[in-house]
Design a protein around this motif. Structure first.
Motif, PDB file in Angstrom:
ATOM      1  N   ILE A 198      55.737  33.291  29.766  1.00 21.96           N
ATOM      2  CA  ILE A 198      55.111  31.966  29.806  1.00 21.96           C
ATOM      3  C   ILE A 198      55.007  31.486  31.251  1.00 21.96           C
ATOM      4  N   ASN A 199      53.835  31.022  31.611  1.00 18.18           N
ATOM      5  CA  ASN A 199      53.612  30.441  32.937  1.00 18.18           C
ATOM      6  C   ASN A 199      53.213  28.977  32.784  1.00 18.18           C
ATOM      7  N   ILE A 200      53.876  28.120  33.558  1.00 17.47           N
ATOM      8  CA  ILE A 200      53.568  26.691  33.523  1.00 17.47           C
ATOM      9  C   ILE A 200      53.127  26.270  34.923  1.00 17.47           C
ATOM     10  N   GLY A 201      51.914  25.801  35.056  1.00 11.77           N
ATOM     11  CA  GLY A 201      51.402  25.399  36.358  1.00 11.77           C
ATOM     12  C   GLY A 201      49.889  25.455  36.366  1.00 11.77           C
ATOM     13  N   ARG A 202      49.274  24.653  37.237  1.00 12.60           N
ATOM     14  CA  ARG A 202      47.820  24.648  37.294  1.00 12.60           C
ATOM     15  C   ARG A 202      47.323  25.959  37.903  1.00 12.60           C
ATOM     16  N   PHE A 203      46.108  26.346  37.552  1.00 12.64           N
ATOM     17  CA  PHE A 203      45.536  27.593  38.053  1.00 12.64           C
ATOM     18  C   PHE A 203      44.959  27.366  39.448  1.00 12.64           C
ATOM     19  N   CYS A 204      45.705  27.781  40.449  1.00 14.26           N
ATOM     20  CA  CYS A 204      45.260  27.687  41.832  1.00 14.26           C
ATOM     21  C   CYS A 204      45.998  28.750  42.640  1.00 14.26           C
ATOM     22  N   HIS A 205      45.522  29.008  43.848  1.00  8.85           N
ATOM     23  CA  HIS A 205      46.059  30.101  44.654  1.00  8.85           C
ATOM     24  C   HIS A 205      47.546  29.936  44.931  1.00  8.85           C
ATOM     25  N   GLN A 206      47.971  28.717  45.273  1.00  5.90           N
ATOM     26  CA  GLN A 206      49.347  28.528  45.682  1.00  5.90           C
ATOM     27  C   GLN A 206      50.352  28.625  44.537  1.00  5.90           C
ATOM     28  N   LYS A 207      49.878  28.500  43.286  1.00  5.63           N
ATOM     29  CA  LYS A 207      50.777  28.699  42.158  1.00  5.63           C
ATOM     30  C   LYS A 207      50.976  30.181  41.840  1.00  5.63           C
ATOM     31  N   ALA A 208      50.133  31.023  42.443  1.00  6.63           N
ATOM     32  CA  ALA A 208      50.308  32.493  42.428  1.00  6.63           C
ATOM     33  C   ALA A 208      50.446  33.083  41.030  1.00  6.63           C
ATOM     34  N   GLN A 209      49.476  32.749  40.158  1.00  7.72           N
ATOM     35  CA  GLN A 209      49.505  33.347  38.825  1.00  7.72           C
ATOM     36  C   GLN A 209      49.317  34.863  38.857  1.00  7.72           C
ATOM     37  N   TRP A 210      48.794  35.369  39.979  1.00  6.65           N
ATOM     38  CA  TRP A 210      48.618  36.818  40.096  1.00  6.65           C
ATOM     39  C   TRP A 210      49.956  37.544  40.014  1.00  6.65           C
ATOM     40  N   LYS A 211      51.042  36.845  40.363  1.00  5.62           N
ATOM     41  CA  LYS A 211      52.364  37.468  40.259  1.00  5.62           C
ATOM     42  C   LYS A 211      52.749  37.705  38.802  1.00  5.62           C
TER      43      LYS A 211
END
Length: 221
Positions: A198-211
């Motif tokens: 589960i990932n919680i956070g807005r989709f933007c570069h600094q939230k690093a969803q790519w990790k």
């Protein structure tokens, strides 16, 4: 009489900075402090907050006019409330707070790696914003960064000396998390043959969803 604290924040919605402000406000009230919350942009009426403008705008001319309006409204609030501490969250609020004339102790908080956050700006606007942030953040006695990465970014990319920067990480409550992890879930049915992340956070570069994607690929491999 308890000390008076004036909180200033861009908006009250669902972000992490807002959550920290509201929890800190609750804590201070329980310990005898007097608090007031000033929200720059507020489209929901709430008698608990004072607000400057009804809504933010993307029009650069209107936005500039709004900043002057917010500045003078904040000056009026400070003159009437006479806070002992001025505590601001997020960049618009921090910049305004840094220029307000007051004897209150100023504390500004930075919750993002700014060199990444403003990377999407036009190069000219980026340079202007960089200079504004460097000037404003050099003026305040206490700047709280919520991670060491943010402090390093401010020092390396914005040329801040770092003497006024204190790292205070976001609060977590392991006991409460453990209790919540044992609560039953009824919203959907678990597939016991699948793995969940589960990932919680807005989709933007600094939230690093790519990790998150990288973690899934590594675990699957």
């Amino acid at each position: 009489m308890g000390k008076r604290v004036l909180f200033i924040i861009d908006q009250i919605k669902t972000g992490g900075a807002e959550k920290i402000l509201l929890e800190y406000d609750k804590y201070l009230l329980s310990h005898g402090y007097k608090t007031k919350i000033f929200v720059l942009y507020n489209d929901n009426d709430n008698e608990r907050y004072e607000y400057g403008c009804r809504a933010n705008t993307s029009n650069i001319i209107v936005k500039t006019i709004q900043q002057f309006k917010l500045y003078w409204k904040l000056r009026t609030v400070i003159n009437n409330y006479k806070p002992d501490v001025l505590f601001s969250f997020l960049e618009r609020s921090n910049i305004l707070a840094s220029w307000l004339p007051t004897t209150a102790i100023k504390v500004v908080t930075v919750h993002n790696i700014l060199s990444i956050q403003y990377k999407k700006l036009h190069p000219i606007l980026f340079r202007i914003m960089k200079k504004v942030i460097r000037t404003c953040y050099s003026r305040v006695p206490i700047l709280i960064a919520v991670s060491n990465s943010i402090k390093c970014d401010l020092m390396k990319k914005y040329n801040l000396a770092g003497d006024n920067i204190i790292v205070v990480t976001n609060k977590t409550d392991p006991f409460k998390i453990e209790i919540a992890s044992n609560e039953p879930i009824f919203e959907f049915e678990w597939d016991h043959n699948a793995k969940y992340l589960i990932n919680i956070g807005r989709f933007c570069h600094q939230k690093a969803q790519w990790k998150v994607i990288k973690t899934i690929n590594v675990s699957s491999g």
